[in-house]
Write a protein that holds these residues in place. Structure first.
Motif, PDB file in Angstrom:
ATOM      1  N   MET A 110       0.849  -1.195   0.000  1.00  0.00           N
ATOM      2  CA  MET A 110       0.000   0.000   0.000  1.00  0.00           C
ATOM      3  C   MET A 110       0.884   1.244   0.000  1.00  0.00           C
ATOM      4  SD  MET A 110      -3.057   1.144  -0.097  1.00  0.00           S
ATOM      5  CE  MET A 110      -3.966  -0.360   0.269  1.00  0.00           C
ATOM      6  N   ARG A 111       0.465   2.298  -0.727  1.00  0.00           N
ATOM      7  CA  ARG A 111       1.247   3.518  -0.787  1.00  0.00           C
ATOM      8  C   ARG A 111       1.245   4.235   0.563  1.00  0.00           C
ATOM      9  NH1 ARG A 111      -0.493   6.532  -6.423  1.00  0.00           N
ATOM     10  NH2 ARG A 111      -1.254   4.713  -7.555  1.00  0.00           N
ATOM     11  N   ASP A 112       2.274   5.109   0.761  1.00  0.00           N
ATOM     12  CA  ASP A 112       2.259   5.909   1.970  1.00  0.00           C
ATOM     13  C   ASP A 112       1.307   7.090   1.756  1.00  0.00           C
ATOM     14  OD1 ASP A 112       3.585   7.855   0.476  1.00  0.00           O
ATOM     15  OD2 ASP A 112       5.551   7.364   1.302  1.00  0.00           O
ATOM     16  N   TYR A 113       1.155   7.917   2.815  1.00  0.00           N
ATOM     17  CA  TYR A 113       0.122   8.943   2.739  1.00  0.00           C
ATOM     18  C   TYR A 113       0.420   9.994   1.671  1.00  0.00           C
ATOM     19  CZ  TYR A 113       2.879  12.590   5.040  1.00  0.00           C
ATOM     20  OH  TYR A 113       3.811  13.544   5.329  1.00  0.00           O
ATOM     21  N   ALA A 114       1.728  10.304   1.442  1.00  0.00           N
ATOM     22  CA  ALA A 114       2.078  11.299   0.424  1.00  0.00           C
ATOM     23  C   ALA A 114       1.666  10.817  -0.965  1.00  0.00           C
ATOM     24  CB  ALA A 114       3.570  11.586   0.477  1.00  0.00           C
ATOM     25  N   GLU A 115       1.874   9.530  -1.225  1.00  0.00           N
ATOM     26  CA  GLU A 115       1.492   8.983  -2.524  1.00  0.00           C
ATOM     27  C   GLU A 115      -0.019   8.917  -2.667  1.00  0.00           C
ATOM     28  OE1 GLU A 115       3.666   5.340  -2.217  1.00  0.00           O
ATOM     29  OE2 GLU A 115       5.207   6.022  -3.599  1.00  0.00           O
ATOM     30  N   LEU A 116      -0.719   8.603  -1.570  1.00  0.00           N
ATOM     31  CA  LEU A 116      -2.181   8.575  -1.610  1.00  0.00           C
ATOM     32  C   LEU A 116      -2.748   9.964  -1.908  1.00  0.00           C
ATOM     33  CD1 LEU A 116      -2.994   6.235   1.428  1.00  0.00           C
ATOM     34  CD2 LEU A 116      -3.223   5.692  -1.013  1.00  0.00           C
ATOM     35  N   LEU A 117      -2.169  10.995  -1.273  1.00  0.00           N
ATOM     36  CA  LEU A 117      -2.635  12.354  -1.536  1.00  0.00           C
ATOM     37  C   LEU A 117      -2.382  12.732  -2.982  1.00  0.00           C
ATOM     38  CD1 LEU A 117      -1.514  14.260   1.693  1.00  0.00           C
ATOM     39  CD2 LEU A 117      -3.827  13.591   1.032  1.00  0.00           C
ATOM     40  N   SER A 118      -1.202  12.370  -3.493  1.00  0.00           N
ATOM     41  CA  SER A 118      -0.884  12.680  -4.880  1.00  0.00           C
ATOM     42  C   SER A 118      -1.862  12.008  -5.833  1.00  0.00           C
ATOM     43  CB  SER A 118       0.551  12.242  -5.200  1.00  0.00           C
ATOM     44  OG  SER A 118       0.833  12.429  -6.567  1.00  0.00           O
ATOM     45  N   ALA A 119      -2.147  10.718  -5.584  1.00  0.00           N
ATOM     46  CA  ALA A 119      -3.094   9.998  -6.430  1.00  0.00           C
ATOM     47  C   ALA A 119      -4.491  10.605  -6.316  1.00  0.00           C
ATOM     48  CB  ALA A 119      -3.113   8.522  -6.045  1.00  0.00           C
ATOM     49  N   TYR A 120      -4.860  11.060  -5.132  1.00  0.00           N
ATOM     50  CA  TYR A 120      -6.162  11.687  -4.920  1.00  0.00           C
ATOM     51  C   TYR A 120      -6.298  12.948  -5.755  1.00  0.00           C
ATOM     52  CZ  TYR A 120      -9.834  14.229  -2.410  1.00  0.00           C
ATOM     53  OH  TYR A 120     -10.958  14.937  -2.091  1.00  0.00           O
ATOM     54  N   PHE A 121      -5.259  13.808  -5.737  1.00  0.00           N
ATOM     55  CA  PHE A 121      -5.298  15.038  -6.500  1.00  0.00           C
ATOM     56  C   PHE A 121      -5.269  14.773  -8.008  1.00  0.00           C
ATOM     57  CE2 PHE A 121      -3.099  16.931  -2.619  1.00  0.00           C
ATOM     58  CZ  PHE A 121      -4.308  17.335  -2.065  1.00  0.00           C
ATOM     59  N   ASP A 122      -4.653  13.668  -8.414  1.00  0.00           N
ATOM     60  CA  ASP A 122      -4.517  13.356  -9.841  1.00  0.00           C
ATOM     61  C   ASP A 122      -5.603  12.409 -10.359  1.00  0.00           C
ATOM     62  OD1 ASP A 122      -2.303  14.929  -9.933  1.00  0.00           O
ATOM     63  OD2 ASP A 122      -0.839  13.304  -9.815  1.00  0.00           O
ATOM     64  N   ALA A 144      -8.015   3.470   2.304  1.00  0.00           N
ATOM     65  CA  ALA A 144      -6.805   3.703   3.102  1.00  0.00           C
ATOM     66  C   ALA A 144      -6.647   5.185   3.419  1.00  0.00           C
ATOM     67  CB  ALA A 144      -5.576   3.181   2.358  1.00  0.00           C
ATOM     68  N   LEU A 145      -6.929   6.054   2.443  1.00  0.00           N
ATOM     69  CA  LEU A 145      -6.827   7.486   2.673  1.00  0.00           C
ATOM     70  C   LEU A 145      -7.856   7.933   3.710  1.00  0.00           C
ATOM     71  CD1 LEU A 145      -5.689  10.251   2.050  1.00  0.00           C
ATOM     72  CD2 LEU A 145      -7.253  10.404   0.100  1.00  0.00           C
ATOM     73  N   ARG A 146      -9.087   7.395   3.635  1.00  0.00           N
ATOM     74  CA  ARG A 146     -10.113   7.756   4.610  1.00  0.00           C
ATOM     75  C   ARG A 146      -9.681   7.344   6.020  1.00  0.00           C
ATOM     76  NH1 ARG A 146     -15.695   4.619   4.428  1.00  0.00           N
ATOM     77  NH2 ARG A 146     -14.241   3.035   5.195  1.00  0.00           N
ATOM     78  N   ASP A 147      -9.108   6.137   6.155  1.00  0.00           N
ATOM     79  CA  ASP A 147      -8.656   5.669   7.465  1.00  0.00           C
ATOM     80  C   ASP A 147      -7.532   6.557   7.999  1.00  0.00           C
ATOM     81  OD1 ASP A 147     -10.498   3.656   7.296  1.00  0.00           O
ATOM     82  OD2 ASP A 147      -9.042   2.140   6.620  1.00  0.00           O
ATOM     83  N   TRP A 148      -6.658   6.954   7.101  1.00  0.00           N
ATOM     84  CA  TRP A 148      -5.534   7.815   7.531  1.00  0.00           C
ATOM     85  C   TRP A 148      -6.044   9.169   7.995  1.00  0.00           C
ATOM     86  CZ3 TRP A 148      -3.546  12.411   5.356  1.00  0.00           C
ATOM     87  CH2 TRP A 148      -2.312  12.815   5.888  1.00  0.00           C
ATOM     88  N   LEU A 149      -7.033   9.737   7.303  1.00  0.00           N
ATOM     89  CA  LEU A 149      -7.595  11.023   7.687  1.00  0.00           C
ATOM     90  C   LEU A 149      -8.276  10.941   9.045  1.00  0.00           C
ATOM     91  CD1 LEU A 149      -9.085  12.191   4.278  1.00  0.00           C
ATOM     92  CD2 LEU A 149      -7.197  13.253   5.516  1.00  0.00           C
ATOM     93  N   ARG A 150      -8.929   9.819   9.312  1.00  0.00           N
ATOM     94  CA  ARG A 150      -9.648   9.672  10.575  1.00  0.00           C
ATOM     95  C   ARG A 150      -8.718   9.383  11.742  1.00  0.00           C
ATOM     96  NH1 ARG A 150     -14.762   5.840   8.683  1.00  0.00           N
ATOM     97  NH2 ARG A 150     -16.056   7.514   7.803  1.00  0.00           N
ATOM     98  N   ALA A 151      -7.473   9.041  11.450  1.00  0.00           N
ATOM     99  CA  ALA A 151      -6.554   8.617  12.509  1.00  0.00           C
ATOM    100  C   ALA A 151      -6.185   9.746  13.455  1.00  0.00           C
ATOM    101  CB  ALA A 151      -5.283   8.018  11.890  1.00  0.00           C
ATOM    102  N   SER A 152      -6.069  10.985  12.965  1.00  0.00           N
ATOM    103  CA  SER A 152      -5.678  12.085  13.846  1.00  0.00           C
ATOM    104  C   SER A 152      -6.012  13.415  13.201  1.00  0.00           C
ATOM    105  CB  SER A 152      -4.169  12.034  14.142  1.00  0.00           C
ATOM    106  OG  SER A 152      -3.426  12.379  12.995  1.00  0.00           O
ATOM    107  N   ARG A 153      -6.130  14.436  14.040  1.00  0.00           N
ATOM    108  CA  ARG A 153      -6.381  15.782  13.538  1.00  0.00           C
ATOM    109  C   ARG A 153      -5.155  16.303  12.796  1.00  0.00           C
ATOM    110  NH1 ARG A 153     -10.904  18.116  15.114  1.00  0.00           N
ATOM    111  NH2 ARG A 153     -10.105  20.171  14.522  1.00  0.00           N
ATOM    112  N   ALA A 154      -3.970  15.830  13.180  1.00  0.00           N
ATOM    113  CA  ALA A 154      -2.755  16.255  12.465  1.00  0.00           C
ATOM    114  C   ALA A 154      -2.819  15.818  11.002  1.00  0.00           C
ATOM    115  CB  ALA A 154      -1.516  15.672  13.138  1.00  0.00           C
ATOM    116  N   ASN A 155      -3.361  14.626  10.773  1.00  0.00           N
ATOM    117  CA  ASN A 155      -3.515  14.156   9.393  1.00  0.00           C
ATOM    118  C   ASN A 155      -4.504  15.028   8.631  1.00  0.00           C
ATOM    119  OD1 ASN A 155      -1.769  12.152  10.121  1.00  0.00           O
ATOM    120  ND2 ASN A 155      -3.280  10.500  10.102  1.00  0.00           N
ATOM    121  N   MET A 156      -5.559  15.467   9.322  1.00  0.00           N
ATOM    122  CA  MET A 156      -6.521  16.365   8.694  1.00  0.00           C
ATOM    123  C   MET A 156      -5.841  17.658   8.264  1.00  0.00           C
ATOM    124  SD  MET A 156      -9.533  14.906   8.767  1.00  0.00           S
ATOM    125  CE  MET A 156     -10.439  13.626   9.649  1.00  0.00           C
TER     126      MET A 156
END
Length: 632
Positions: A1-13, A23-35
């Motif tokens: 699975m990609r790391d969060y930077a790659e997930l964000l890049s794929a999301y924008f593209d 996976a991106l949704r789970d990462w966003l829910r993990a902490s306010r810092a991720n938000m």
């Protein structure tokens, strides 16, 4: 699975798969810092899109007057030149920005499958962009609101008026080594002040310091164009850009892409074809790939990408050693850096009880113990090729203790290298050692002939694998005379030794001089008793062998020391301390070729290096032609 930077890049593209969206949704829910990270990345992405729009607008309106550059400083004025700049609007903009950011954070916290728009992959982030656009617009509004104008109550900063006919200074050449710089067919020296325009570094390494505080290390041959205090263009060649906090947003342009700093140090190479590669050495960088291309993701430390002239981008292997990150002090040091060491220690700035960090692939902390101090050979009048500033090892010192790293504990495909000034002594003296326990590791140093019953007491270069075999140079070393030494170990564990850049004739200890015992579990006391028996057995001088099969040694965890053996847990390893001076110790994770080691030694003969003539770098630079003067 990609790391969060790659997930964000794929999301924008628009490239997220269903699993990656989860996976991106789970990462966003993990902490306010991720938000907060998500919101920040969204703003950056939207901002870059505006930059590209602004770039296209400028090309249309001004008919190429600005070339292929992008100037983020003018984005706000192009989008809204008539926006009011009163203090009241500034306060309102700031408050609105805070409310928009809080609303976006709350919306992102509730992000689910629907908001990620998995079922509509062509438009996965329209809702995000709606909020982001509001935030970006407010940021632009705030930018204009706080910008001083003729009617503002803020006192404007008045720059010193330039002399009539003189262009403003944008950068200064602050340092160089063996560099040949020119502008408009005129040579440039250290101290030269540069206005906008092209600069060619034909050879060597030079450092430019922009008035914004940005530093660019340029490795020749390179052509770079100075544009403004916060912009430059790399036409071809290699540079390393280091941006302080106060200069965030510095942009380096190329034909393939524009790289926008987000607080970082990064290296860029541009080939003659225009293809560019970026390696993020520290911090974070955003890039815009090609005219009209979609903005790409931000890149973080340890990530690299390659971009074509057509605007396509692809990930490549990160290569920190591809770039020279600082101006070297000598031709020898430059040669070592270009050979890409695993670790290297200059040893010119040692101080007892302080930490010294090595260079190369490993950035390891090294503790300088008492009994080791710097010596300036320029004050002693030593003849070439004495290194300028070195480390002196005296008495019962504990060497330089290197932070543990497994890469240092290897026993094959390695090269050790150093400049040494040995003193006469009894027994082995270690230059670099990984002997952290009996019968494991290896070491490079010198040993006197009497220790091994050679019939003389001359010093010889000594390479040894603990409990396996010993190898020495047939030629002896003169105490009190500088010599360049090296040892390579191939995949089979076979060593080669070098003196002053040339292969040395070897001698190996014969099997009947030492009892061979391959047991890895031998009791340390039994091992020492065995060593004692071996010493008593060698009652007469022994003729060492010119050739011998060399068994591969046993790797260690990577504990290493300069100037002595590492300390073992139960004290069964003899210190075998170095007595004398050391300089420029390096370890490589490959076998350097004979011609490469020969080039290293030959570099000490370069008249521009402080390694053999002892001149200060500033003195050497003073002999270069003055700015604007042609080289004879």
């Amino acid at each position: 699975m990609r790391d969060y930077a790659e997930l964000l890049s794929a999301y924008f593209d628009d490239n997220l798969t269903v699993a990656e969206a989860e996976a991106l949704r789970d990462w966003l829910r993990a902490s306010r810092a991720n938000m907060r990270t998500f919101v920040r990345a969204s703003v950056i992405h939207s901002r870059l899109r505006d930059v590209m729009m602004q770039h296209d607008m400028r090309s249309l309106v001004f008919e190429g007057a600005f070339g292929d550059t992008i100037d983020p400083d003018h984005i706000a004025s192009l989008l809204d030149e008539e926006e009011a700049t009163s203090s009241r609007r500034a306060i309102e903009a700031e408050e609105q920005a805070e409310r928009a950011a809080m609303a976006e954070a709350r919306r992102a916290e509730q992000l689910d499958r629907k908001s990620l728009r998995i079922e509509e992959p062509r438009f996965p982030h329209l809702q995000v962009y709606a909020a982001v656009a509001a935030v970006a617009a407010v940021l632009l509004l705030a930018f204009n609101a706080f910008a001083p104008t003729a009617s503002s109550t803020v006192e404007p900063v008045v720059a010193e008026a330039p002399v009539a006919g003189q262009l403003p200074v944008i950068a200064t050449v602050v340092n160089a080594f063996d560099a040949r710089l020119r502008r408009d067919d005129s040579s440039i020296a250290v101290g030269a002040e540069l206005s906008s325009g092209p600069l060619v570094v034909e050879r060597g390494v030079a450092e430019l310091r922009f008035t914004s505080g940005v530093s660019i290390v340029v490795e020749g041959p390179t052509e770079i164009e100075v544009l403004t205090p916060d912009r430059a263009k790399l036409v071809n060649g290699r540079v390393v850009v280091r941006v302080p906090h106060e200069a965030l947003g510095f942009t380096l342009h190329s034909a393939a892409a524009s790289f926008i700093d987000l607080g970082t140090e990064f290296g860029v190479e541009v080939l003659e074809s225009g293809r560019a590669s970026i390696h993020v050495l520290d911090g974070e960088v955003a890039f815009v790939a090609g005219k009209g291309a979609k903005p790409s993701r931000t890149l973080q430390r340890g990530v690299a990408a390659e971009l074509s002239i057509k605007g396509t981008a692809e990930d490549v292997a990160f290569d920190e050693l591809k770039f020279v990150r600082r101006v070297p002090a000598s031709a020898y040091e430059l040669a070592v850096l270009k050979s890409r060491p695993l670790a290297s220690w200059r040893l010119g700035n040692v101080q007892p009880n302080e930490t010294l960090k090595c260079e190369g692939q490993l950035a390891l902390d090294s503790i300088v113990n008492p009994g080791i101090f710097p010596v300036d050979n320029r004050e002693r009048g030593l003849s070439p090729p004495a290194p300028a500033v070195v480390a002196q090892f005296e008495g019962d010192h504990d060497g330089i203790d290197v932070e543990e790293d497994k890469a240092l504990g290897g026993v094959a495909n390695l090269t050790y290298e150093a400049w040494v000034l040995p003193q006469a002594g009894v027994g082995p003296q270690r230059i670099f050692s990984t002997f952290d326990r009996p019968r494991s590791g290896m070491a490079l140093g010198v040993v006197n002939g009497g220790w091994y019953q050679f019939g003389d007491d001359d010093l010889r270069l000594h390479f040894t694998v603990y409990g396996k075999y010993d190898c020495v140079s047939a030629a002896h070393l003169e105490p009190g005379k500088w010599v360049h030494v090296a040892a390579t170990v191939d995949a089979a564990g076979t060593p080669l030794l070098y003196l002053n850049g040339s292969p040395a004739e070897l001698r190996f200890r014969p099997l009947d001089v030492v009892e061979e015992n391959n047991s890895q579990d031998m009791d340390p006391l039994d091992f020492l008793a065995q060593q004692d028996r071996q010493a008593k057995k060698a009652a007469t001088p022994v003729e060492w062998l010119a050739t011998r099969e060399t068994p591969l040694g046993l790797a260690t965890a990577g504990r290493a020391r300069l100037g002595r053996n590492p300390s073992s847990a139960n004290g069964d390893i003899s210190p075998e301390r170095w007595q004398g001076q050391l300089a420029s110790v390096a370890v490589y994770d490959r076998v350097l070729k004979p011609e490469e080691l020969s080039r290293h030694f030959a570099a000490t003969k370069d008249t521009t290096t402080d390694h053999n003539n002892g001149r200060e770098l500033a003195d050497a630079n003073a002999s270069q032609p003055a700015p604007g003067k042609s080289t004879p």
